[in-house]
Design a protein around this motif. Sequence first.
Motif, short mmCIF file in Angstrom:
data_model
loop_
_atom_site.label_atom_id
_atom_site.label_comp_id
_atom_site.label_asym_id
_atom_site.label_seq_id
_atom_site.Cartn_x
_atom_site.Cartn_y
_atom_site.Cartn_z
N TYR A 110 0.84 -1.19 0.00
CA TYR A 110 0.00 0.00 0.00
C TYR A 110 0.88 1.25 0.00
O TYR A 110 1.78 1.36 0.82
CB TYR A 110 -0.91 0.03 1.24
N ARG A 111 0.63 2.16 -0.92
CA ARG A 111 1.28 3.47 -0.93
C ARG A 111 0.17 4.47 -0.63
O ARG A 111 -0.85 4.52 -1.34
CB ARG A 111 1.93 3.77 -2.26
N ILE A 112 0.39 5.27 0.40
CA ILE A 112 -0.68 6.10 0.97
C ILE A 112 -0.27 7.56 0.93
O ILE A 112 0.90 7.89 1.14
CB ILE A 112 -0.93 5.67 2.43
N THR A 113 -1.22 8.43 0.69
CA THR A 113 -1.00 9.87 0.85
C THR A 113 -1.79 10.33 2.06
O THR A 113 -3.01 10.11 2.13
CB THR A 113 -1.45 10.66 -0.40
N VAL A 114 -1.08 10.93 3.03
CA VAL A 114 -1.72 11.44 4.25
C VAL A 114 -1.54 12.95 4.29
O VAL A 114 -0.42 13.46 4.16
CB VAL A 114 -1.09 10.82 5.52
#
Length: 95
Positions: free
Chosen positions: A34-38
Amino acid sequence: MRDIKILDCAYTDRLGITAKLAATNSSSTVSYDYRITVKFTGPDGAVIGTRNPSIPWVQPGKTSNLDVSTPYVPKPGAPQSGGKCEVTNVLRTQR
């Protein structure tokens, strides 16, 4: 996006604002990265920054956790609580 949850979003003097993330692989047969933008927002509503962490190799039916922080120093007299952490994008790739 349904696989990613924010368990907590809190300010500390040492780390700034930290989002505690959980990635739960909803598949019963395939592992995922998973590559996430927060996105982090201060108590005044101003965007403090964004981070793009990865949670690799989440096994089928399992959950992996990750803490992601961004530096934040409140202005004198400003509240320390009330910051916001928001997942704005998730890229799930098969292992």
